[in-house]
Design a protein around this motif. Structure first.
Motif, PDB file in Angstrom:
ATOM      1  N   SER A 240      43.929  31.250  66.680  1.00  9.80           N
ATOM      2  CA  SER A 240      43.521  32.457  67.408  1.00  9.80           C
ATOM      3  C   SER A 240      42.764  32.115  68.681  1.00  9.80           C
ATOM      4  O   SER A 240      42.912  32.794  69.704  1.00  9.80           O
ATOM      5  CB  SER A 240      42.633  33.341  66.526  1.00  9.80           C
ATOM      6  OG  SER A 240      43.326  33.807  65.396  1.00  9.80           O
ATOM      7  N   MET A 241      41.956  31.062  68.633  1.00  3.80           N
ATOM      8  CA  MET A 241      41.102  30.734  69.766  1.00  3.80           C
ATOM      9  C   MET A 241      41.909  30.355  71.007  1.00  3.80           C
ATOM     10  O   MET A 241      41.485  30.624  72.134  1.00  3.80           O
ATOM     11  CB  MET A 241      40.145  29.603  69.387  1.00  3.80           C
ATOM     12  CG  MET A 241      38.985  29.430  70.357  1.00  3.80           C
ATOM     13  SD  MET A 241      37.992  30.926  70.602  1.00  3.80           S
ATOM     14  CE  MET A 241      37.267  31.108  68.972  1.00  3.80           C
ATOM     15  N   PHE A 242      43.098  29.756  70.824  1.00  7.42           N
ATOM     16  CA  PHE A 242      43.954  29.461  71.973  1.00  7.42           C
ATOM     17  C   PHE A 242      44.304  30.752  72.718  1.00  7.42           C
ATOM     18  O   PHE A 242      44.277  30.804  73.954  1.00  7.42           O
ATOM     19  CB  PHE A 242      45.244  28.774  71.519  1.00  7.42           C
ATOM     20  CG  PHE A 242      45.077  27.339  71.110  1.00  7.42           C
ATOM     21  CD1 PHE A 242      44.861  26.347  72.054  1.00  7.42           C
ATOM     22  CD2 PHE A 242      45.141  26.976  69.777  1.00  7.42           C
ATOM     23  CE1 PHE A 242      44.724  25.016  71.684  1.00  7.42           C
ATOM     24  CE2 PHE A 242      45.005  25.655  69.383  1.00  7.42           C
ATOM     25  CZ  PHE A 242      44.790  24.667  70.336  1.00  7.42           C
ATOM     26  N   PHE A 243      44.620  31.795  71.973  1.00  6.05           N
ATOM     27  CA  PHE A 243      45.056  33.050  72.579  1.00  6.05           C
ATOM     28  C   PHE A 243      43.864  33.877  73.079  1.00  6.05           C
ATOM     29  O   PHE A 243      43.983  34.597  74.064  1.00  6.05           O
ATOM     30  CB  PHE A 243      45.885  33.847  71.577  1.00  6.05           C
ATOM     31  CG  PHE A 243      47.147  33.150  71.174  1.00  6.05           C
ATOM     32  CD1 PHE A 243      48.269  33.209  71.973  1.00  6.05           C
ATOM     33  CD2 PHE A 243      47.207  32.399  70.011  1.00  6.05           C
ATOM     34  CE1 PHE A 243      49.435  32.547  71.619  1.00  6.05           C
ATOM     35  CE2 PHE A 243      48.370  31.735  69.641  1.00  6.05           C
ATOM     36  CZ  PHE A 243      49.488  31.806  70.461  1.00  6.05           C
ATOM     37  N   ILE A 244      42.740  33.790  72.393  1.00  6.37           N
ATOM     38  CA  ILE A 244      41.542  34.488  72.857  1.00  6.37           C
ATOM     39  C   ILE A 244      41.107  33.936  74.214  1.00  6.37           C
ATOM     40  O   ILE A 244      40.753  34.688  75.129  1.00  6.37           O
ATOM     41  CB  ILE A 244      40.411  34.356  71.823  1.00  6.37           C
ATOM     42  CG1 ILE A 244      40.772  35.155  70.557  1.00  6.37           C
ATOM     43  CG2 ILE A 244      39.082  34.848  72.393  1.00  6.37           C
ATOM     44  CD1 ILE A 244      39.827  34.932  69.399  1.00  6.37           C
ATOM     45  N   GLY A 298      43.565  26.875  75.764  1.00  7.15           N
ATOM     46  CA  GLY A 298      44.302  28.131  75.888  1.00  7.15           C
ATOM     47  C   GLY A 298      43.905  28.915  77.118  1.00  7.15           C
ATOM     48  O   GLY A 298      44.751  29.505  77.807  1.00  7.15           O
ATOM     49  N   GLY A 299      42.606  28.921  77.428  1.00 12.72           N
ATOM     50  CA  GLY A 299      42.109  29.670  78.566  1.00 12.72           C
ATOM     51  C   GLY A 299      42.543  29.114  79.904  1.00 12.72           C
ATOM     52  O   GLY A 299      42.628  29.855  80.895  1.00 12.72           O
ATOM     53  N   MET A 300      42.839  27.829  79.971  1.00  9.46           N
ATOM     54  CA  MET A 300      43.281  27.216  81.227  1.00  9.46           C
ATOM     55  C   MET A 300      44.798  27.090  81.330  1.00  9.46           C
ATOM     56  O   MET A 300      45.374  27.267  82.402  1.00  9.46           O
ATOM     57  CB  MET A 300      42.656  25.812  81.371  1.00  9.46           C
ATOM     58  CG  MET A 300      41.152  25.806  81.564  1.00  9.46           C
ATOM     59  SD  MET A 300      40.648  26.613  83.112  1.00  9.46           S
ATOM     60  CE  MET A 300      39.803  28.057  82.455  1.00  9.46           C
ATOM     61  N   SER A 301      45.472  26.782  80.237  1.00  5.36           N
ATOM     62  CA  SER A 301      46.912  26.536  80.305  1.00  5.36           C
ATOM     63  C   SER A 301      47.701  27.804  80.610  1.00  5.36           C
ATOM     64  O   SER A 301      48.695  27.764  81.350  1.00  5.36           O
ATOM     65  CB  SER A 301      47.414  25.901  79.004  1.00  5.36           C
ATOM     66  OG  SER A 301      47.164  26.729  77.890  1.00  5.36           O
ATOM     67  N   ASN A 302      47.292  28.945  80.061  1.00  8.72           N
ATOM     68  CA  ASN A 302      48.011  30.189  80.345  1.00  8.72           C
ATOM     69  C   ASN A 302      47.903  30.593  81.818  1.00  8.72           C
ATOM     70  O   ASN A 302      48.921  30.920  82.433  1.00  8.72           O
ATOM     71  CB  ASN A 302      47.501  31.307  79.434  1.00  8.72           C
ATOM     72  CG  ASN A 302      48.148  31.260  78.067  1.00  8.72           C
ATOM     73  OD1 ASN A 302      49.193  31.850  77.831  1.00  8.72           O
ATOM     74  ND2 ASN A 302      47.530  30.521  77.154  1.00  8.72           N
TER      75      ASN A 302
END
Length: 420
Positions: A240-244, A298-302
């Protein structure tokens, strides 16, 4: 916002349920594979199957839609997804799982194309931006919600496989039963890859490397969690943390990108992503640090995904953007196909921390290449750059094109107002 919900609520609800089902089956396979005694390499092949199918489906879906229409394609792919999800607990064999993942990846690719065509048809110029934003948010909410449902039953049984199958089946009911005209569909042939590389070497290389990062975090994160001995609640929270992180940081980074040299921001985001990966590799036994690592990655790659598309568009005429985006998404898909397999090999060599080591290697390579490209040509003036278009890595070329068209229209309207 009310107008968007009233015209597209069935589609948005259906896509959220689809993402719940998709998110559940991906996490569940990583956990169940460990229970069944599959090797890390076998699971990497299983997980790469989704990206193989997705890449192939993105090429075939437009032709299928032209031949038999949106509704038939949508219904057929829905049935295949639901059935394939029930194959997993029935035949616990890595080759069967891999074939099922290919089928599911192919089907989801086609479903996204159809759904995003309907979304465009349900919106107009005044609310298209809100519609696309709601679409992205609902997808993220669905994936995060899926991780909570992982706690409702024993992963060694059938129930957790039945739930996503049922949710996928239910997802199509509101969409197909809603009163909505069938949209027209037109596709754009991707730009020649050699030509695309000449336009933006950083865009192409960055997209390929980022494909490996996405495939690792979205396909192999549950496998990492199982190998690292995390509990099911911990694995669900980690995924979940990747998407959050993506949900929170996508738009702030997009706002910044329209006000500075995008290459610098690409370098900074890739460096922070690499930092997150190094934190995960160094503190694999510390769950709190793993959550920090997942949030940063997740916050940087997206945003990097959208940044690379926007940066490439800075060197293109508007009429070439759609074809260039199709090429970039194809390059990203090639990297995604290889990502799980290489991640599995790295985990075999370095243990669970190999998951983070690979992400670190890929993002550090992006930092180095971005720094090199900054020495090769000047950045375009900020005033001459295109708007940042926020899209998810799972988006089809249709969604990217729609978002770009909307941002272009808004920019043109702003320019006209300034002239007045």
């Amino acid at each position: 916002m009310i107008r968007v919900l009233s015209s597209a609520w069935a589609l948005l609800l259906g896509m959220m349920l689809l993402q719940v089902g998709n998110g559940m089956q991906s996490t569940l396979l990583g956990i169940r594979g460990e229970i069944e005694g599959f090797s890390t390499f076998e699971m990497s092949l299983v997980m790469s199957g989704y990206f193989v199918g997705f890449l192939f489906g993105s090429r075939q879906a437009p032709e299928m839609i032209r031949r038999v229409g949106h509704v038939r394609v949508f219904a057929a792919l829905a049935s295949l997804i639901s059935a394939a999800m029930l194959v997993y607990p029935t035949f616990t064999d890595p080759w069967v799982w891999g074939a099922s993942r290919i089928v599911i990846g192919f089907c989801f690719s086609g479903v996204y194309v159809v759904a995003e065509s309907w979304l465009n048809n349900a919106a107009d110029n005044e609310n298209r931006g809100k519609a696309l934003s709601l679409y992205m948010i609902m997808q993220m909410v669905g994936i995060v919600s899926a991780q909570a449902l992982m706690l409702t039953a024993d992963p060694s049984g059938f129930v957790l496989f039945i739930i996503p199958s049922v949710l996928v089946s239910l997802a199509f009911a509101p969409i197909l039963l809603s009163i909505s005209p069938t949209p027209a569909y037109g596709s754009t042939k991707p730009m020649n890859l050699r030509e695309l590389f000449n336009v933006s070497p950083l865009g192409c290389v960055g997209m390929f490397l980022l494909g490996g990062v996405f495939a690792a975090q979205f396909g192999m994160a549950p496998v990492f969690g199982a190998e690292a001995g995390l509990s099911i609640p911990q694995i669900s929270f980690l995924v979940s943390m990747f998407f959050i992180g993506a949900l929170i940081l996508q738009y702030p980074i997009g706002w910044i990108s329209d006000r500075m040299d995008r290459r610098v921001l690409i370098l900074i985001c890739a460096a922070i992503c690499a930092l997150g990966a190094l934190i995960g590799a160094l503190f694999t036994a510390n769950f709190t640090m793993l959550l920090v690592a997942a949030f940063l990655i997740g916050g940087m790659s997206n945003p990097l995904y959208s940044l690379l598309i926007a940066y490439t568009n800075d060197f293109l005429e508007h009429d070439d953007m759609a074809s260039a985006s199709g090429g970039l998404l194809f390059i990203n898909g090639l990297g995604a196909v290889a990502g799980p397999v290489i991640t599995g090999w790295m985990m075999g060599v370095f243990g669970p921390r190999g998951f983070f080591i690979l992400i670190a290697v890929l993002t550090i390579s992006m930092v180095a290449y971005a720094a090199y490209r900054m020495t090769q040509r000047k950045a375009p003036a900020v005033a001459d750059t295109e708007s940042f278009t926020a899209v998810m890595p799972s988006a089809s070329p249709m969604a990217v094109t729609l978002a770009q068209e909307y941002d272009y229209e808004v920019a043109q309207e702003d320019a006209d107002e300034r002239k007045v």
